[in-house]
Design a protein around this motif. Structure first.
Motif, PDB file in Angstrom:
ATOM      1  N   LYS A  22       0.847  -1.251  -0.088  1.00 41.61           N
ATOM      2  CA  LYS A  22       0.126  -0.168   0.024  1.00 41.61           C
ATOM      3  C   LYS A  22       0.866   1.092   0.067  1.00 41.61           C
ATOM      4  CE  LYS A  22      -3.786  -2.168   2.364  1.00 41.61           C
ATOM      5  NZ  LYS A  22      -4.830  -2.018   3.322  1.00 41.61           N
ATOM      6  N   TYR A  32       1.340   3.306  -2.350  1.00 41.73           N
ATOM      7  CA  TYR A  32       0.970   3.999  -3.574  1.00 41.73           C
ATOM      8  C   TYR A  32       1.408   5.072  -4.239  1.00 41.73           C
ATOM      9  CZ  TYR A  32      -2.845   0.741  -1.946  1.00 41.73           C
ATOM     10  OH  TYR A  32      -3.668  -0.290  -1.457  1.00 41.73           O
ATOM     11  N   TYR A  33       1.793   5.895  -3.265  1.00 41.59           N
ATOM     12  CA  TYR A  33       2.493   7.067  -3.957  1.00 41.59           C
ATOM     13  C   TYR A  33       3.836   6.733  -4.690  1.00 41.59           C
ATOM     14  CZ  TYR A  33       4.912  11.863  -4.235  1.00 41.59           C
ATOM     15  OH  TYR A  33       5.606  12.871  -4.731  1.00 41.59           O
ATOM     16  N   ILE A  76      -5.206   2.273  -7.830  1.00 41.85           N
ATOM     17  CA  ILE A  76      -4.713   3.281  -6.925  1.00 41.85           C
ATOM     18  C   ILE A  76      -5.577   4.258  -6.423  1.00 41.85           C
ATOM     19  CG2 ILE A  76      -2.640   4.727  -6.399  1.00 41.85           C
ATOM     20  CD1 ILE A  76      -1.054   3.057  -8.020  1.00 41.85           C
ATOM     21  N   LYS A  77      -6.130   4.835  -7.438  1.00 44.55           N
ATOM     22  CA  LYS A  77      -7.250   6.052  -7.264  1.00 44.55           C
ATOM     23  C   LYS A  77      -8.224   5.702  -6.600  1.00 44.55           C
ATOM     24  CE  LYS A  77      -8.057   9.000 -10.443  1.00 44.55           C
ATOM     25  NZ  LYS A  77      -8.482   9.539 -11.599  1.00 44.55           N
ATOM     26  N   SER A  86      -7.359   4.633  -2.961  1.00 47.17           N
ATOM     27  CA  SER A  86      -6.951   5.886  -2.094  1.00 47.17           C
ATOM     28  C   SER A  86      -7.986   6.401  -1.707  1.00 47.17           C
ATOM     29  CB  SER A  86      -5.815   6.647  -2.731  1.00 47.17           C
ATOM     30  OG  SER A  86      -6.486   6.841  -4.033  1.00 47.17           O
ATOM     31  N   ASP A 100      -9.914   4.710   0.936  1.00 47.67           N
ATOM     32  CA  ASP A 100      -9.088   5.085   2.231  1.00 47.67           C
ATOM     33  C   ASP A 100      -9.414   6.589   2.664  1.00 47.67           C
ATOM     34  OD1 ASP A 100      -7.466   2.685   2.132  1.00 47.67           O
ATOM     35  OD2 ASP A 100      -5.738   3.644   1.275  1.00 47.67           O
ATOM     36  N   PRO A 146      -4.144   9.049   5.462  1.00 44.29           N
ATOM     37  CA  PRO A 146      -4.875   8.778   4.060  1.00 44.29           C
ATOM     38  C   PRO A 146      -5.255  10.082   3.312  1.00 44.29           C
ATOM     39  CG  PRO A 146      -5.779   7.483   5.835  1.00 44.29           C
ATOM     40  CD  PRO A 146      -4.837   8.249   6.557  1.00 44.29           C
ATOM     41  N   ARG A 205      -1.865  10.789   1.436  1.00 44.88           N
ATOM     42  CA  ARG A 205      -1.487   9.986   0.508  1.00 44.88           C
ATOM     43  C   ARG A 205      -2.391  10.129  -1.022  1.00 44.88           C
ATOM     44  NH1 ARG A 205      -1.195   5.816   4.453  1.00 44.88           N
ATOM     45  NH2 ARG A 205      -3.327   5.199   4.022  1.00 44.88           N
ATOM     46  N   CYS A 206      -3.930  10.388  -0.494  1.00 45.49           N
ATOM     47  CA  CYS A 206      -4.695  10.575  -1.355  1.00 45.49           C
ATOM     48  C   CYS A 206      -4.501  11.950  -2.128  1.00 45.49           C
ATOM     49  CB  CYS A 206      -6.344  10.698  -1.127  1.00 45.49           C
ATOM     50  SG  CYS A 206      -7.343  10.368  -2.178  1.00 45.49           S
ATOM     51  N   ILE A 248      -1.307  11.287  -4.379  1.00 46.44           N
ATOM     52  CA  ILE A 248      -1.904  10.282  -5.497  1.00 46.44           C
ATOM     53  C   ILE A 248      -2.364  11.262  -6.626  1.00 46.44           C
ATOM     54  CG2 ILE A 248      -3.066   8.574  -6.168  1.00 46.44           C
ATOM     55  CD1 ILE A 248      -2.193   7.232  -3.357  1.00 46.44           C
ATOM     56  N   TYR A 249      -3.521  11.776  -6.148  1.00 45.58           N
ATOM     57  CA  TYR A 249      -4.080  12.779  -7.206  1.00 45.58           C
ATOM     58  C   TYR A 249      -3.554  13.727  -7.908  1.00 45.58           C
ATOM     59  CZ  TYR A 249      -8.724  10.345  -6.619  1.00 45.58           C
ATOM     60  OH  TYR A 249      -9.715   9.465  -6.747  1.00 45.58           O
TER      61      TYR A 249
END
Length: 821
Positions: free
Chosen positions: A159, A161-162, A199-200, A203, A206, A292, A295-296, A299-300
């Protein structure tokens, strides 16, 4: 061009040159210089029988060539035979040679098979080696790709993800282009967008879990933040006290009844408690895992879709804000309902403030301000509605304290809270209303439990207990020996104590409102004025009107209100000592107790007069006159004697009340005098109405004489000075109208009445012609009925004529008065 020239020559030549031409054609045909078709066409063009002639020439040419060949063969025949003979000789040797070559070839083939096998093995190995070298070279290109993809999968599994997105970016930009021709690379390239979407989604899942978590933990976060704010405020207040910082001039700090040494001890203990609990205080980051969100957001942002994430986050948080701001229907019933409501809101905005400071762009100050303004309007509306349902002042006070902590907490995070403090002034009015309702019950209970008798004190200790509760001073009473009685009843010190308790209760709401001492002083005085002028005044008015409150109780109530009125100045001093605002200040409000207690006394006095008159009416209703009696009974009526005895005993009670104070004596005497005069006037009016009652049609002279005996008793009562202080015959004047009317009929002095009517010196000045006419007509009817044979007696006839004559003259006077009017 040569061919065209030759054809043209054939056309130009004559017939005799034909043979030569054929020769040339044959030569050309043999030399293959021209295609046959072209050569033949030159022979047959426009030449009849040319074919036959050409064939003849051609056969001749062939025969010539055959002869030449035959000559050549004959010339070389012997050599050919010799060559064949030699060849046949060599044939045997050639066979042997063939056998030898075949055998040699066989042996060579047998010997070369192993060489061939070795050679083929070498070739195969060389090919494998070349292939291996190629594979190694290709694998060296592919291995980093595979390693990065394996790393990507591992990052996905753990996990991270980044980091996985960064790995994808390296794969796409650096590694995959080197080996893009391979099928597995195409599969990887096709899978990368799917992995990004995965991943999107993960995340975002999450983030949803995070939003659900902070929704559940918002009340705990808010509770912790509010506890921190409250502890910090207490800590600052203690430091201010320890440093002897005087904030009393600018901002109110409660210091009422707590001595300074005791406060210092409390301060030290508070600081120690703060130190003990300092390590236990948790922050929002300790209670909620914000990773979370980070990370989100990262990621975005990496995926270039940060705006979508921001819009989603803000939309979801707005929905949660609406849910948080929606109160429970029963929230106003307990303080826990308010505390949970405030904790959830504080927790919500603490999280937003944390997100604001640890991220860039996800939450902006403009967004939080807009959200707070929306929430603040909703909070104020909710509190305004639910606080109106609160009837318990303790609950309203706890609500106020919660609002102050709530406002201080959010103010510490940079949110404007002035509107909340403005709302507290509205709630303060509600709090005062609940206090007034509570104190209405307290006052009512005090009045119900009072015996309305002077307070007895048997010794000095009891006396000090009473004056410690109520500021009473009377030098004359101090000179008396024990046991003795204080003029007021037990309700007076109790009321005074409750008024002070009300001031303390009202003061509690003014704490921590960030208002000056002047404003707090003004609020206290206004709320106390409401207590006196509305609550206490209403309770006194209701008390005075109660049926069981008698004349003695009413007199005691009058004395009580006098003492309470005098105590108002002590209440003003009490408020001054609390707020340190002098009464001489221009804007300082005054207490309106003076008018309140005066109104109560006036109401009590009026009720005394009303009850006396009602009692008089009850006695008069017992009157049983025989209006047609011929002779009086010789003594006053029993009902009237009972009434006079009642009045005497009543006024004796008035005059025997404890009047240790000159003011009390004057007050009691004035009330007794007014009550006595009112009673006599009402009695006189009631007796007059009894005579003039329209239902009474006839009245005899005997009844008038009996009535006169009752009036004489009333006059004797008035002249006996039932209440000290009347001068001369002032009280007797209440019966003057009755006296003159009865004297007129008893003496039958109509000539004097009619002659002196209208003159100031008239003996019957108080007798109204209409009153005299009414009573005379009643006697006239009785005279007619009882004197049937009056026409046979001259005296009765004369008396009847006189009555008729007087009636006519009285009617003319009445008519004259009406016309004049």
């Amino acid at each position: 061009m040569a061919r065209k020239s030759k054809l043209n020559l054939l056309e130009l030549y004559s017939e005799e040159n034909k043979d030569q031409i054929y020769e040339n054609v044959f030569a050309e045909i043999e030399s293959f210089e021209l295609p046959l078709g072209t050569s033949l066409r030159s022979v047959y063009d426009d030449q009849p029988n040319a074919h036959q002639r050409f064939m003849e020439k051609l056969d001749a040419c062939i025969r010539n060539h055959d002869r030449e060949i035959e000559k050549m063969c004959n010339f070389h025949h012997q050599g050919f035979v010799d060559a064949i003979t030699e060849l046949l000789k060599v044939r045997a040797d050639a066979g042997k040679l063939k056998v030898q070559v075949t055998d040699t070839n066989r042996r060579l083939q047998d010997a070369g098979k192993e060489v061939i096998a070795q050679t083929e093995e070498i070739i195969r190995c060389r090919i494998q080696q070349r292939n291996i070298t190629t594979v190694v070279e290709k694998l060296q290109l592919c291995l980093p790709v595979l390693e990065m993809y394996s790393k990507l999968k591992e990052q996905m599994n753990v996990k991270r993800y980044y980091s996985a997105l960064k790995t994808m970016e390296q794969l796409e930009n650096t590694y995959l282009p080197r080996v893009s021709q391979y099928r597995f690379c195409q599969i990887m390239i096709e899978n990368l967008p799917k992995l990004r979407e995965e991943i999107k989604e993960i995340s975002m899942s999450d983030l949803k879990d995070f939003l659900e978590s902070i929704r559940k933990h918002s009340d705990k976060i808010g509770e912790t933040a509010m506890k921190q704010a409250q502890q910090q405020k207490t800590f600052n207040t203690v430091l201010q006290k320890q440093n002897n910082v005087n904030y009393g001039k600018n901002m109110y700090v409660i210091n009422g009844r707590v001595p300074e040494p005791k406060y210092e001890i409390t301060s030290k203990r508070t600081l120690e408690e703060e130190d003990e609990h300092e390590e236990e205080v948790l922050t929002a980051h300790d209670l909620v895992d914000f990773s979370p969100v980070y990370r989100c957001l990262h990621i975005y942002s990496v995926l270039g879709d940060g705006e979508t994430f921001e819009n989603y986050y803000r939309k979801q948080r707005r929905k949660q804000a609406r849910l948080v701001l929606q109160p429970q229907s029963s929230m106003h019933e307990t303080v826990e309902g308010y505390r949970r409501y405030f904790s959830q809101i504080v927790g919500f905005f603490v999280v937003e403030d944390h997100i604001l400071h640890v991220t860039q762009g996800l939450v902006t100050r403009a967004y939080t301000d807009e959200l707070w303004n929306m929430a603040l309007s909703k909070i104020i509306a909710v509190l305004r509605t639910h606080s109106s349902y609160c009837t318990d002042p303790d609950l309203v006070l706890e609500l106020k304290n919660l609002i102050v902590v709530f406002a201080d907490t959010l103010q510490g995070y940079g949110f404007p809270v002035n509107r909340l403090f403005d709302l507290l002034f509205e709630i303060r009015d509600q709090y005062n209303e609940t206090l007034l309702k509570k104190w209405t019950g307290l006052f009512r209970d005090i009045f119900e439990a009072d015996n309305y008798s002077p307070i007895p004190v048997a010794n000095e200790e009891e006396y000090k207990i009473v004056i410690s509760k109520f500021p009473f001073q009377d030098p004359e009473l101090d000179k008396q020996s024990f046991p003795k009685k204080l003029p007021m009843s037990q309700s007076v010190p109790q009321i005074y104590i409750q008024v002070k308790e009300f001031i303390y209760a009202s003061l509690k709401f003014s704490e921590s409102l960030h208002r000056s001492s002047t404003e707090i002083d003004d609020m206290l005085r206004k709320s106390t004025n409401l207590l006196l002028t509305r609550t206490l005044s209403s309770c006194l008015q209701n008390l005075i009107k109660k049926p069981h409150i008698g004349l003695t109780e009413l007199v005691q109530i009058i004395i009580n209100t006098t003492h309470l009125e005098q105590a108002c100045k002590y209440l003003e001093d009490f408020i001054t000592n609390i707020t340190n605002i002098s009464q001489e200040t221009v804007h300082t409000a005054r207490l309106y107790g003076l008018s309140t207690f005066k109104d109560a006394r006036h109401a009590a006095e009026g009720e005394i007069y009303t009850k006396l008159n009602q009692k008089i009416d009850e006695f008069i209703q017992l009157a049983d006159y025989d209006w047609t009696m011929s002779e009086p009974a010789g003594r006053a009526s029993g009902y009237l004697m009972d009434l006079i005895n009642f009045l005497r005993s009543t006024f004796q009670v008035f005059t025997h009340l404890p009047n240790n104070n000159n003011d009390h004596a004057a007050m009691s005497g004035k009330v007794a005098q007014t009550a006595c005069m009112s009673a006599c006037q009402h009695l006189s009016t009631s007796l007059m109405q009894m005579l003039l009652d329209s239902e009474l049609k006839q009245i005899s002279m005997g009844a008038v004489q009996q009535f006169n005996l009752d009036v004489i008793q009333c006059e004797l009562f008035a002249s006996s000075e039932p209440v000290p202080g009347f001068h001369g015959d002032t009280l007797q004047l209440a019966f003057i109208d009755l006296r003159q009317l009865l004297d007129l009929f008893m003496v039958w002095d109509w000539s004097t009445y009619l002659a002196d009517y209208g003159q100031p010196t008239s003996k019957y000045l108080r007798v109204n012609p209409s009153t005299a006419l009414t009573l005379l007509e009643k006697m006239k009817e009785t005279s007619k009925k009882n004197n049937i044979f009056a026409q046979f007696r001259k005296n009765d006839r004369d008396k009847q004529k006189l009555i008729e004559t007087v009636v006519k003259q009285l009617r003319s006077l009445v008519n004259g008065m009406s016309q004049h009017t």
